[in-house]
Design a protein around this motif. Structure first.
Motif, PDB file in Angstrom:
ATOM      1  N   GLY A  30       0.069  23.926 -17.023  1.00  0.00           N
ATOM      2  CA  GLY A  30       0.536  24.408 -18.139  1.00  0.00           C
ATOM      3  C   GLY A  30       2.139  24.777 -18.001  1.00  0.00           C
ATOM      4  N   LEU A  31       2.826  24.223 -16.837  1.00  0.00           N
ATOM      5  CA  LEU A  31       4.274  24.063 -16.659  1.00  0.00           C
ATOM      6  C   LEU A  31       5.098  23.142 -17.317  1.00  0.00           C
ATOM      7  CD1 LEU A  31       3.897  24.687 -12.782  1.00  0.00           C
ATOM      8  CD2 LEU A  31       3.963  26.351 -14.593  1.00  0.00           C
ATOM      9  N   GLY A  32       4.442  22.094 -17.708  1.00  0.00           N
ATOM     10  CA  GLY A  32       5.188  21.235 -18.625  1.00  0.00           C
ATOM     11  C   GLY A  32       4.817  19.656 -18.436  1.00  0.00           C
ATOM     12  N   ARG A  33       5.592  18.944 -18.610  1.00  0.00           N
ATOM     13  CA  ARG A  33       5.359  17.296 -18.529  1.00  0.00           C
ATOM     14  C   ARG A  33       6.223  16.837 -17.353  1.00  0.00           C
ATOM     15  NH1 ARG A  33       6.905  15.667 -23.522  1.00  0.00           N
ATOM     16  NH2 ARG A  33       8.847  14.935 -22.415  1.00  0.00           N
ATOM     17  N   PHE A  34       5.532  16.124 -16.369  1.00  0.00           N
ATOM     18  CA  PHE A  34       6.328  15.340 -15.520  1.00  0.00           C
ATOM     19  C   PHE A  34       6.672  13.877 -15.853  1.00  0.00           C
ATOM     20  CE2 PHE A  34       5.847  13.118 -11.145  1.00  0.00           C
ATOM     21  CZ  PHE A  34       7.288  13.245 -10.587  1.00  0.00           C
ATOM     22  N   ARG A  35       7.940  13.482 -15.758  1.00  0.00           N
ATOM     23  CA  ARG A  35       8.310  12.108 -15.975  1.00  0.00           C
ATOM     24  C   ARG A  35       8.496  11.472 -14.838  1.00  0.00           C
ATOM     25  NH1 ARG A  35      11.668  11.736 -21.793  1.00  0.00           N
ATOM     26  NH2 ARG A  35       9.687  12.270 -23.123  1.00  0.00           N
ATOM     27  N   SER A  36       7.726  10.796 -14.014  1.00  0.00           N
ATOM     28  CA  SER A  36       8.075  10.091 -12.697  1.00  0.00           C
ATOM     29  C   SER A  36       8.861   9.003 -12.807  1.00  0.00           C
ATOM     30  CB  SER A  36       6.771   9.928 -12.047  1.00  0.00           C
ATOM     31  OG  SER A  36       6.803   9.124 -10.952  1.00  0.00           O
ATOM     32  N   SER A  37       9.717   8.864 -11.882  1.00  0.00           N
ATOM     33  CA  SER A  37      10.540   7.636 -11.617  1.00  0.00           C
ATOM     34  C   SER A  37       9.989   6.399 -11.064  1.00  0.00           C
ATOM     35  CB  SER A  37      11.727   8.083 -11.119  1.00  0.00           C
ATOM     36  OG  SER A  37      11.735   8.196  -9.633  1.00  0.00           O
ATOM     37  N   VAL A  38       8.507   6.930 -10.618  1.00  0.00           N
ATOM     38  CA  VAL A  38       8.105   5.744  -9.771  1.00  0.00           C
ATOM     39  C   VAL A  38       6.983   4.921 -10.592  1.00  0.00           C
ATOM     40  CG1 VAL A  38       6.322   5.321  -7.839  1.00  0.00           C
ATOM     41  CG2 VAL A  38       8.148   6.861  -7.709  1.00  0.00           C
ATOM     42  N   THR A  39       7.392   3.547 -10.731  1.00  0.00           N
ATOM     43  CA  THR A  39       6.479   2.614 -11.343  1.00  0.00           C
ATOM     44  C   THR A  39       5.340   2.219 -11.061  1.00  0.00           C
ATOM     45  OG1 THR A  39       7.484   0.797 -10.561  1.00  0.00           O
ATOM     46  CG2 THR A  39       8.685   1.601 -12.330  1.00  0.00           C
ATOM     47  N   GLU A  40       4.410   1.877 -11.603  1.00  0.00           N
ATOM     48  CA  GLU A  40       3.090   1.474 -11.258  1.00  0.00           C
ATOM     49  C   GLU A  40       3.008   0.202 -10.525  1.00  0.00           C
ATOM     50  OE1 GLU A  40       0.444   3.462 -11.157  1.00  0.00           O
ATOM     51  OE2 GLU A  40       1.534   4.978 -12.274  1.00  0.00           O
ATOM     52  N   ARG A  66       1.306  10.406  -9.825  1.00  0.00           N
ATOM     53  CA  ARG A  66       0.311  10.285 -11.122  1.00  0.00           C
ATOM     54  C   ARG A  66      -0.533  11.692 -11.030  1.00  0.00           C
ATOM     55  NH1 ARG A  66      -1.030   4.935 -10.190  1.00  0.00           N
ATOM     56  NH2 ARG A  66      -3.159   5.714  -9.258  1.00  0.00           N
ATOM     57  N   LEU A  67      -0.991  12.076  -9.891  1.00  0.00           N
ATOM     58  CA  LEU A  67      -1.619  13.370  -9.478  1.00  0.00           C
ATOM     59  C   LEU A  67      -0.673  14.569  -9.578  1.00  0.00           C
ATOM     60  CD1 LEU A  67      -4.411  14.570  -8.408  1.00  0.00           C
ATOM     61  CD2 LEU A  67      -3.422  14.513  -6.284  1.00  0.00           C
ATOM     62  N   PHE A  68       0.429  14.517  -9.132  1.00  0.00           N
ATOM     63  CA  PHE A  68       1.527  15.484  -9.331  1.00  0.00           C
ATOM     64  C   PHE A  68       1.707  15.603 -10.875  1.00  0.00           C
ATOM     65  CE2 PHE A  68       6.034  17.188  -9.493  1.00  0.00           C
ATOM     66  CZ  PHE A  68       5.615  18.169  -8.665  1.00  0.00           C
ATOM     67  N   ASP A  94       0.760  -1.392  -0.055  1.00  0.00           N
ATOM     68  CA  ASP A  94       0.024   0.032  -0.068  1.00  0.00           C
ATOM     69  C   ASP A  94       0.822   1.274  -0.144  1.00  0.00           C
ATOM     70  OD1 ASP A  94      -2.278  -1.358  -0.233  1.00  0.00           O
ATOM     71  OD2 ASP A  94      -2.698  -1.518   2.028  1.00  0.00           O
ATOM     72  N   ASN A  95       1.989   1.137   0.638  1.00  0.00           N
ATOM     73  CA  ASN A  95       2.956   2.227   0.607  1.00  0.00           C
ATOM     74  C   ASN A  95       3.283   2.657  -0.781  1.00  0.00           C
ATOM     75  OD1 ASN A  95       5.060   2.828   3.317  1.00  0.00           O
ATOM     76  ND2 ASN A  95       4.619   4.375   1.692  1.00  0.00           N
ATOM     77  N   LYS A  96       3.654   1.815  -1.687  1.00  0.00           N
ATOM     78  CA  LYS A  96       4.012   1.734  -2.974  1.00  0.00           C
ATOM     79  C   LYS A  96       2.723   2.572  -3.766  1.00  0.00           C
ATOM     80  CE  LYS A  96       6.418   2.136  -6.608  1.00  0.00           C
ATOM     81  NZ  LYS A  96       6.452   1.048  -7.567  1.00  0.00           N
ATOM     82  N   ARG A  97       1.825   1.868  -3.450  1.00  0.00           N
ATOM     83  CA  ARG A  97       0.462   2.089  -4.343  1.00  0.00           C
ATOM     84  C   ARG A  97       0.156   3.454  -4.106  1.00  0.00           C
ATOM     85  NH1 ARG A  97      -2.301  -2.958  -2.343  1.00  0.00           N
ATOM     86  NH2 ARG A  97      -1.650  -4.528  -3.498  1.00  0.00           N
ATOM     87  N   GLY A  98       0.192   4.184  -2.959  1.00  0.00           N
ATOM     88  CA  GLY A  98       0.000   5.380  -2.436  1.00  0.00           C
ATOM     89  C   GLY A  98       1.034   6.441  -3.030  1.00  0.00           C
ATOM     90  N   VAL A  99       2.433   6.207  -3.147  1.00  0.00           N
ATOM     91  CA  VAL A  99       3.386   6.910  -3.675  1.00  0.00           C
ATOM     92  C   VAL A  99       3.157   6.857  -5.298  1.00  0.00           C
ATOM     93  CG1 VAL A  99       5.819   6.989  -4.093  1.00  0.00           C
ATOM     94  CG2 VAL A  99       4.918   6.524  -2.004  1.00  0.00           C
ATOM     95  N   ALA A 100       3.019   5.996  -5.685  1.00  0.00           N
ATOM     96  CA  ALA A 100       2.611   5.904  -7.403  1.00  0.00           C
ATOM     97  C   ALA A 100       1.387   6.764  -7.541  1.00  0.00           C
ATOM     98  CB  ALA A 100       2.522   4.658  -7.835  1.00  0.00           C
TER      99      ALA A 100
END
Length: 515
Positions: A427-437, A417-419, A407-413
């Motif tokens: 309109g600031l840009g595009r976020f490429r997360s390092s956290v997998t799903e 996604r929300l970020f 649940d910790n990992k799911r919550g971070v992911a």
């Protein structure tokens, strides 16, 4: 006064009203509160006033769970007067009210009292860590709500403030006050070896102590307080077994469980709408400004999930720190829209034109590095236990079995996604997360930090906690625990300010009991 325990005669029996074990932030804060109380106080500090390798090695242990520090690693903890304040960064943050609440979707969450009940002690703690009474909202530092654009002014993410203590090195800053206190004695090089309850499992009758030079002595008190940190508090309770038992306060097998730290990991990269950003910011987003006190203070701003979004979406507490990165490559530049220049956005958000006296270097970068800190969800399978190895006193060392929940990992992911959604919406840009799903894989260099918490957790019900709401060990009338080991949940705030506030609260409670 300060006394080197190696100089006292072997077999000495010290008599006192209060015995504090541990001379770090919690122990020194407690001791200071008794300097003019009229009560006798003995503080046992394992080390001297400077580092010593033989003493530091008393921390050594092993890891059997997720990779973590060796318990004796000096970058994790320091075993001499002042404790780990001898190398802390000085970061101080206030928890959110939600951090103290029982939260849906977060098993074992909830403190025995609301954050608001702690207000008087947080105010006093500000003085102890040499911060005065400046606050932790952006408005306290001259940043108006209108200066903070979406998506960082709600509803999902907000901008908040960390303050920098000088940092306060407790041993050095408060040594003179403790030395000159008439009824308080700090015993250096004095190691608490065992808490003795006599022939029963009731009150503590004495502390058996010793020095590495071979001296043995005892301390008898009316009140005992453990203040040796998130790992050693649990260890000393476990070591104090009588007749093959499982330790003091451990009738429900909770001592050492719920070991928590904060999770630190690379969050990803924001490819900015304007790849040639020229803004006044730097990694850490730090500056100096006049706080409400009118005194120049150091601060660091960061982004975090709002309490409402955490509550409704059942997410852990996440913090996002932005810093300069390398320019975008051709593919990333092509993918980014060119609709908006966000240099003024970041300048306003991080307050560098709001009375700052230090201006970080100008960097025309095309992306921002995001580094993250996450709350660890309470997990009884994550624990500190006794290992098979022995230290120089022949006492069993610690084994850390650190675990995270799915649940910790799911919550971070979900938080990431929300970020990303909010970065795009603004309109600031595009976020490429390092956290997998997936549930199991964290970024490769995710680490647990040095904030050890939870191993003697606080709860009114002895089936769910080691200490009660006053930090007294369940079932033992005269034994208390100070420090982050009593935290039921860790939130994402740096713990030192809360450690000090709880120690002040505990000191008031003990003085009332003794009176």
């Amino acid at each position: 006064m300060l006394i080197d325990a190696r100089s006292i005669p072997a077999g000495t029996a010290i008599e006192t009203e209060v015995c504090i074990i541990g001379g770090g932030a919690a122990g020194i804060t407690l001791a200071r509160e008794f300097t003019n109380s009229g009560f006798r106080v003995a503080l046992l500090e394992s080390g001297g006033t400077s580092p010593d390798q033989a003493t530091q090695l008393l921390y050594r242990g092993s890891n059997v769970g997720r990779p973590y520090f060796d318990p004796g690693d000096p970058s994790l903890r320091l075993r001499y007067f002042g404790g780990s304040t001898n190398h802390w960064s000085g970061w101080c943050a206030m928890p959110d009210a939600l951090d103290f609440e029982t939260r849906d979707g977060v098993e074992f969450s909830g403190w025995p009292f609301p954050l608001s009940q702690m207000t008087p002690w947080y105010e006093r703690a500000q003085d102890v860590v040499q911060l005065g009474r400046d606050g932790y909202s952006t408005s306290d530092w001259g940043i108006a709500p209108s200066d903070i654009p979406q998506p960082f002014n709600g509803p999902h993410f907000v901008c908040q403030i960390l303050q920098n203590s000088p940092p306060t090195v407790f041993g050095r800053v408060y040594e003179a006050a403790l030395t000159n206190a008439p009824r308080l004695t700090v015993y250096l090089n004095a190691n608490a070896l065992r808490l003795d309850t006599g022939d029963s499992d009731g009150d503590v009758k004495r502390v058996d102590a010793g020095t590495l030079s071979g001296k043995r002595f005892t301390v008898r008190a009316k009140i005992y307080v453990l203040a040796t940190g998130g790992i050693e508090n649990a260890r000393l309770l476990l070591l104090s077994s009588r007749d093959g038992g499982n330790g003091i306060g451990n009738g429900n097998d909770l001592v050492g469980r719920f070991f928590m730290v904060h999770l630190e990991y690379p969050g990803g990269v924001i490819a900015l709408t304007n790849p040639h950003l020229g803004s006044n910011f730097s990694t850490g987003i730090s500056g100096r400004a006049f706080g409400q006190s009118g005194i120049m203070r150091r601060f660091i701003s960061y982004l975090c999930l709002s309490q409402e979004s955490r509550r409704t979406r059942q997410l852990p507490h996440l913090r996002f720190f932005l810093g300069a990165s390398a320019p975008l490559n051709a593919e990333e530049s092509k993918a980014a829209d060119s609709a908006k220049d966000v240099s003024s956005v970041l300048r306003d958000l991080y307050g560098f034109d709001k009375g700052a006296t230090e201006r970080p270097h100008q960097l025309p970068f095309g992306s921002l590095i995001v580094r993250c800190t996450s709350e660890q969800m309470p997990n009884p399978q994550s624990r500190v236990a006794l290992g098979d190895d022995k230290d120089a006193f022949g006492l069993r060392t610690t084994t850390i079995d650190w675990h995270l929940t799915k649940d910790n990992k799911r919550g971070v992911a979900a938080g990431h996604r929300l970020f990303g959604t909010e970065i795009g919406r603004g309109g600031l840009g595009r976020f490429r997360s390092s956290v997998t799903e997936d549930d199991d894989h964290w970024p490769q260099d995710m680490r647990g930090d040095e904030h050890t918490m939870g191993t003697t957790r606080m709860h009114r019900d002895p089936r769910l906690g080691v200490v009660d709401e006053n930090c007294r060990v369940h079932g033992v009338e005269n034994l208390f625990v100070a420090g982050s080991s009593v935290f039921p949940t860790g939130g994402a705030a740096n713990p030192t300010l809360t450690i000090v506030a709880l120690a002040l609260r505990l000191a008031d409670h003990i003085k009332e009991r003794l009176a």
